[in-house]
Design an enzyme around this catalytic site. Sequence first.
Site, PDB file in Angstrom:
ATOM      1  N   SER A  98       0.837   4.302  -2.893  1.00  0.00           N
ATOM      2  CA  SER A  98       0.594   5.315  -2.783  1.00  0.00           C
ATOM      3  C   SER A  98       1.857   6.270  -3.033  1.00  0.00           C
ATOM      4  O   SER A  98       1.208   7.436  -3.849  1.00  0.00           O
ATOM      5  CB  SER A  98       0.420   5.318  -0.939  1.00  0.00           C
ATOM      6  OG  SER A  98       2.093   5.540  -0.336  1.00  0.00           O
TER       7      SER A  98
ATOM      8  N   THR B 244       0.638  -1.498   0.247  1.00  0.00           N
ATOM      9  CA  THR B 244      -0.010  -0.165  -0.363  1.00  0.00           C
ATOM     10  C   THR B 244       0.867   1.427  -0.211  1.00  0.00           C
ATOM     11  O   THR B 244      -0.053   2.631  -0.509  1.00  0.00           O
ATOM     12  CB  THR B 244      -0.896  -0.338   1.026  1.00  0.00           C
ATOM     13  OG1 THR B 244      -1.580  -0.932   0.898  1.00  0.00           O
ATOM     14  CG2 THR B 244      -2.008   0.954   1.155  1.00  0.00           C
ATOM     15  N   CYS B 245       2.100   1.319   0.552  1.00  0.00           N
ATOM     16  CA  CYS B 245       3.043   2.720   0.814  1.00  0.00           C
ATOM     17  C   CYS B 245       3.216   2.091  -0.876  1.00  0.00           C
ATOM     18  O   CYS B 245       3.613   4.260  -1.502  1.00  0.00           O
ATOM     19  CB  CYS B 245       3.870   2.494   1.739  1.00  0.00           C
ATOM     20  SG  CYS B 245       3.206   1.958   3.985  1.00  0.00           S
ATOM     21  N   ALA B 246       3.894   1.491  -1.202  1.00  0.00           N
ATOM     22  CA  ALA B 246       4.481   1.442  -2.524  1.00  0.00           C
ATOM     23  C   ALA B 246       3.644   2.231  -3.354  1.00  0.00           C
ATOM     24  O   ALA B 246       4.011   3.109  -4.756  1.00  0.00           O
ATOM     25  CB  ALA B 246       5.002   0.492  -3.237  1.00  0.00           C
TER      26      ALA B 246
END
Length: 168
Positions: free
Chosen positions: A63, A59-61
């Site tokens: 974003s 999810t961080c990637a």
Amino acid sequence: MAKITLGGTPVETIGQLPKVGEKAPDFTLTLSDLSTQKLSDFEGHKVVLNIFPSVDTGTCATSVRSFNKEAAEMENTKVLCISRDLPFAQARFCGAEGIENVMMLSDFKTGQFGKDYGLEFASGPFEGLHSRCVVVLDENGIVQYTEQVQEVADEPNYKASLYALLDE
């Protein structure tokens, strides 16, 4: 303290995000070349703070990729992607992904950014890391929009944060 969930399990942060209308706290973070960057360096630009636990999670990637594509193309706007990852990991990710339109900044040295913005995890397996948040600032560093994602695994509301850039 904000109460959010990580994989459905309740966790807390150490405080609350700055409020809309407030001046955002200045910070000093580290770039991939180990130089420093301050929020005050962006005076005169709209700023999107895309904050997350670690670029090494899906999810961080996502974003970072999403903001690289969308917000980075907006006029007079800087997108700062902030985590406690080492600057080398951030640089590796950007190189592998072809990320060129956002600035990766690390809070690895002191974690002070996470404390000053009230978004550091106070409990759970991510304790000490940053919760997933978006903070949008106008050209004077005044907070225009904030979001602290309620379930850490969920993506932020890109549309709302980008709309805040236009709605000043």
